[in-house]
Design a protein around this motif. Structure first.
Motif, short mmCIF file in Angstrom:
data_model
loop_
_atom_site.label_atom_id
_atom_site.label_comp_id
_atom_site.label_asym_id
_atom_site.label_seq_id
_atom_site.Cartn_x
_atom_site.Cartn_y
_atom_site.Cartn_z
N VAL A 23 0.83 -1.21 0.00
CA VAL A 23 0.00 0.00 0.00
C VAL A 23 0.87 1.26 0.00
N ARG A 25 3.75 1.41 -1.26
CA ARG A 25 4.59 1.33 -2.47
C ARG A 25 6.07 1.47 -2.13
N VAL A 43 -3.06 -1.57 -4.85
CA VAL A 43 -3.21 -0.78 -3.63
C VAL A 43 -4.65 -0.84 -3.12
N THR A 47 -5.53 -2.70 0.34
CA THR A 47 -6.15 -1.86 1.38
C THR A 47 -7.40 -2.53 1.94
#
Length: 171
Positions: A23, A25, A43, A47
């Protein structure tokens, strides 16, 4: 938990720490990611996985999996179960980094995930895709899913796991 191996991929059930790295990165030591991993879809999916894990505890083996290409060891996408089973049914979602699309990896990972669902006594897996995502529609169909309806901009799909298997290895 042991990684699931397919002919060209490894599916790794992620934990909270790895989910948080995806998430954010920000790869950690030992993470090998394709240049365009994670993409926005990763993502979003991770999440949701993190929220579900916070609410219900460890989701594995019915959680989220990092898709890693065996040929170079790089993470190229994700696939996972959305939420918890309900009456023998569970929803799935998947996505690949743009550089990994069009090579059959999503279908290969999807067939492996259906095997996990069947091994854990689930009888029905559902999925949806946007009406303009022809590639995802074909991926679902090659994995044995049937379109069962639509909802606005989405086509709805299902596969029955207690019926004779129509799943084949996508090519």
């Amino acid at each position: 938990m042991t990684d699931i191996q397919t002919s060209r991929l490894s599916l790794h059930a992620i934990d909270t720490a790895e989910g948080e790295r995806i998430v954010a990165r920000r790869p950690g030591d030992g993470d090998a990611w394709a240049e365009d991993f994670p993409f926005d879809g990763d993502v979003i999916g991770v999440t949701a996985f993190l929220r579900s894990t916070a609410a219900h505890g460890d989701q594995r083996p019915l959680g989220h999996y990092r898709i890693t290409r065996s040929s170079d060891g790089n993470a190229i996408g994700g696939i996972g179960f959305k939420g918890r089973p309900d009456g023998g049914c569970i929803e799935i979602g998947y996505g690949l980094s743009p550089s990994a699309r069009g090579q059959g990896y999503a279908g290969e990972a999807l067939v492996a995930l259906l095997g996990i669902a069947a091994e854990h006594g689930l009888s029905r897996v559902i999925a949806d895709t946007t009406k303009d995502n022809i590639a995802s529609q074909r991926t679902l169909e090659r994995a044995g899913f049937n379109q069962v309806g639509d909802d606005g901009d989405l086509y709805l799909y299902e596969v029955l796991l207690n019926a004779p298997s129509q799943r084949t290895q996508p090519q």
